[in-house]
Scaffold this motif. Structure first.
Motif, PDB file in Angstrom:
ATOM      1  N   GLN A  40       0.814  -0.932   0.163  1.00 22.92           N
ATOM      2  CA  GLN A  40       0.079  -0.082  -0.027  1.00 22.92           C
ATOM      3  C   GLN A  40       0.998   1.334  -0.162  1.00 22.92           C
ATOM      4  OE1 GLN A  40      -3.004   0.091  -0.473  1.00 22.92           O
ATOM      5  NE2 GLN A  40      -4.213  -1.414   0.611  1.00 22.92           N
ATOM      6  N   ARG A  41       1.875   1.447   0.690  1.00 18.67           N
ATOM      7  CA  ARG A  41       2.757   2.278   0.838  1.00 18.67           C
ATOM      8  C   ARG A  41       3.417   2.391  -0.417  1.00 18.67           C
ATOM      9  NH1 ARG A  41       3.278   0.620   6.292  1.00 18.67           N
ATOM     10  NH2 ARG A  41       4.936  -0.775   5.955  1.00 18.67           N
ATOM     11  N   LEU A  42       3.930   1.130  -1.053  1.00 24.60           N
ATOM     12  CA  LEU A  42       4.689   1.356  -2.242  1.00 24.60           C
ATOM     13  C   LEU A  42       3.747   2.128  -3.371  1.00 24.60           C
ATOM     14  CD1 LEU A  42       6.942  -1.910  -2.616  1.00 24.60           C
ATOM     15  CD2 LEU A  42       7.673   0.602  -2.843  1.00 24.60           C
ATOM     16  N   ALA A  43       2.621   1.652  -3.566  1.00 26.33           N
ATOM     17  CA  ALA A  43       1.568   2.136  -4.273  1.00 26.33           C
ATOM     18  C   ALA A  43       1.110   3.823  -4.376  1.00 26.33           C
ATOM     19  CB  ALA A  43       0.303   1.431  -4.398  1.00 26.33           C
ATOM     20  N   LEU A  44       1.338   4.132  -3.209  1.00 25.21           N
ATOM     21  CA  LEU A  44       1.314   5.659  -2.878  1.00 25.21           C
ATOM     22  C   LEU A  44       2.580   6.417  -3.338  1.00 25.21           C
ATOM     23  CD1 LEU A  44      -0.557   5.865   0.648  1.00 25.21           C
ATOM     24  CD2 LEU A  44      -1.707   6.509  -1.800  1.00 25.21           C
ATOM     25  N   ALA A  45       3.642   5.793  -3.028  1.00 26.10           N
ATOM     26  CA  ALA A  45       4.818   6.410  -3.370  1.00 26.10           C
ATOM     27  C   ALA A  45       5.147   6.247  -5.010  1.00 26.10           C
ATOM     28  CB  ALA A  45       5.978   5.781  -2.847  1.00 26.10           C
ATOM     29  N   ARG A  46       4.508   5.300  -5.638  1.00 20.52           N
ATOM     30  CA  ARG A  46       4.735   5.135  -7.162  1.00 20.52           C
ATOM     31  C   ARG A  46       3.602   4.800  -7.760  1.00 20.52           C
ATOM     32  NH1 ARG A  46      10.071   3.313  -7.539  1.00 20.52           N
ATOM     33  NH2 ARG A  46       9.925   2.260  -9.495  1.00 20.52           N
ATOM     34  N   PRO A  47       2.522   6.169  -7.934  1.00 18.35           N
ATOM     35  CA  PRO A  47       1.239   5.948  -8.313  1.00 18.35           C
ATOM     36  C   PRO A  47       1.059   5.414  -9.693  1.00 18.35           C
ATOM     37  CG  PRO A  47       2.064   8.301  -8.219  1.00 18.35           C
ATOM     38  CD  PRO A  47       3.072   7.315  -7.631  1.00 18.35           C
ATOM     39  N   PHE A  48       2.200   5.413 -10.515  1.00 22.87           N
ATOM     40  CA  PHE A  48       1.889   4.904 -11.914  1.00 22.87           C
ATOM     41  C   PHE A  48       2.564   3.733 -12.359  1.00 22.87           C
ATOM     42  CE2 PHE A  48       2.046   9.781 -12.099  1.00 22.87           C
ATOM     43  CZ  PHE A  48       0.795   9.762 -12.197  1.00 22.87           C
ATOM     44  N   ASP A  49       3.222   2.951 -11.176  1.00 21.95           N
ATOM     45  CA  ASP A  49       3.983   1.767 -11.280  1.00 21.95           C
ATOM     46  C   ASP A  49       3.005   0.462 -11.411  1.00 21.95           C
ATOM     47  OD1 ASP A  49       5.559  -0.567 -10.975  1.00 21.95           O
ATOM     48  OD2 ASP A  49       7.199   0.697 -10.166  1.00 21.95           O
ATOM     49  N   GLU A  50       3.047  -0.028 -12.770  1.00 24.51           N
ATOM     50  CA  GLU A  50       1.873  -0.985 -12.825  1.00 24.51           C
ATOM     51  C   GLU A  50       2.280  -2.410 -12.028  1.00 24.51           C
ATOM     52  OE1 GLU A  50       0.106  -1.367 -16.863  1.00 24.51           O
ATOM     53  OE2 GLU A  50       1.195   0.442 -17.319  1.00 24.51           O
ATOM     54  N   GLN A  51       3.805  -2.604 -12.043  1.00 23.23           N
ATOM     55  CA  GLN A  51       4.169  -3.649 -11.332  1.00 23.23           C
ATOM     56  C   GLN A  51       3.767  -3.601  -9.890  1.00 23.23           C
ATOM     57  OE1 GLN A  51       8.204  -4.687 -11.703  1.00 23.23           O
ATOM     58  NE2 GLN A  51       8.078  -6.339 -10.346  1.00 23.23           N
ATOM     59  N   VAL A  52       3.684  -2.757  -9.168  1.00 25.99           N
ATOM     60  CA  VAL A  52       3.687  -2.399  -7.713  1.00 25.99           C
ATOM     61  C   VAL A  52       1.946  -2.748  -7.570  1.00 25.99           C
ATOM     62  CG1 VAL A  52       3.723  -0.777  -5.774  1.00 25.99           C
ATOM     63  CG2 VAL A  52       5.523  -1.060  -7.406  1.00 25.99           C
ATOM     64  N   HIS A  53       1.248  -2.164  -8.519  1.00 25.78           N
ATOM     65  CA  HIS A  53      -0.074  -2.092  -8.373  1.00 25.78           C
ATOM     66  C   HIS A  53      -0.541  -3.662  -8.508  1.00 25.78           C
ATOM     67  CE1 HIS A  53       0.191   2.082  -8.177  1.00 25.78           C
ATOM     68  NE2 HIS A  53      -0.939   2.338  -7.771  1.00 25.78           N
ATOM     69  N   ALA A  54       0.057  -4.285  -9.697  1.00 25.09           N
ATOM     70  CA  ALA A  54      -0.344  -5.710  -9.729  1.00 25.09           C
ATOM     71  C   ALA A  54       0.058  -6.416  -8.643  1.00 25.09           C
ATOM     72  CB  ALA A  54       0.488  -6.096 -10.958  1.00 25.09           C
ATOM     73  N   GLN A  55       0.983  -6.225  -7.926  1.00 20.77           N
ATOM     74  CA  GLN A  55       1.510  -7.101  -6.731  1.00 20.77           C
ATOM     75  C   GLN A  55       0.383  -6.682  -5.615  1.00 20.77           C
ATOM     76  OE1 GLN A  55       5.505  -5.494  -6.197  1.00 20.77           O
ATOM     77  NE2 GLN A  55       6.432  -7.485  -7.337  1.00 20.77           N
TER      78      GLN A  55
END
Length: 255
Positions: free
Chosen positions: A177-192
């Protein structure tokens, strides 16, 4: 003997960290170490250490700094003069950068998620701070620092994949959740994050992550999520039984 670049630039001799005094000496040592077993040209060494004043630097001045670094390393043969510059001769794995690259490669390519996780944790433990933090301001070294931070991010994301493959979904969810907030356009993080939420029984939340990412990509970048992410959304919508296999994370969520 080892030269460390993943944080402040220093040397470890006989297991004892030895500071390298002076910005210019640290810059010279960093350039030599980043060339691995290759030769660093005198021009690059001088530009890295003296910047805009490089034109007025004599070969003897650079040589004096190299001599001082040999004393720090405790070995006159550690830095060899070899046209068109100098070579740091400490062996193939004598920098923390070389070790980190080797460990990250092992952790990304291995077949056993537990072994991958161990290699990636060992790699990430090598970072003591931002890479090359005390030799900033030199364009070439700044580029190298950025690349090394990219390697760190690769290791972090690969470790998440390995831990997802081990079934550690609930433990990872807050970090993701923290990574997704920090990297709002990172598709790999959001997939994870989607995968972790789904595996902990939160299908609606997983689909919400996809919708928010799709809106952000459209509003800010004018693009749609890639095909792999769309396929993951469909699999979650269908509650595909394949998603119940933890090891699937290695394939679905690879960078």
């Amino acid at each position: 003997m080892r030269v460390r670049l993943l944080g402040p630039v220093d040397a470890v001799v006989g297991g004892v960290p030895i500071p390298v005094t002076g910005l210019r000496r640290r810059a010279v040592l960093a350039v030599l170490a980043l060339h691995g077993e290759g030769i660093a040209g005198t021009g690059r060494l001088v530009r890295a250490a003296w910047g805009d004043r490089a034109a007025g630097v004599s070969p003897n001045t650079l040589q004096s700094h190299v001599s001082a670094l040999r004393r720090v390393l405790g070995d006159r043969t550690a830095i060899i003069a070899r046209p068109p510059g100098y070579l740091l001769d400490l062996g193939p794995d004598a920098t923390d950068v070389a070790e980190a690259r080797r460990l990250v490669g092992r952790g990304e390519r291995g077949a056993d998620p537990a072994e991958n996780a161990a290699a990636l944790r060992a790699a990430l433990a090598l970072w003591r701070d931002r890479a090359l933090i005390d030799v900033g301001g030199v364009p070439w070294l700044d580029e190298q620092a950025e690349a090394l931070e990219g390697l760190r991010t690769r290791a972090q994301l690969a470790l998440v994949r390995a831990r997802l493959a081990l079934g550690e979904h609930a433990q990872l969810e807050p970090d993701l959740q923290r990574l997704a907030l920090a990297r709002p356009f990172d598709e790999q993080v959001h997939a994870q994050l989607m995968f972790a939420l789904y595996r902990t029984g939160r299908q609606a939340d997983a689909l919400g992550v996809y919708r928010r990412l799709r809106a952000a990509l459209a509003d800010h970048l004018g693009i749609d999520p890639d095909q792999r992410l769309r396929e993951l959304e469909i699999a979650i919508l269908r509650q595909d039984p394949a998603l119940d296999q933890p090891a699937l994370a290695v394939r679905l969520l690879a960078g």
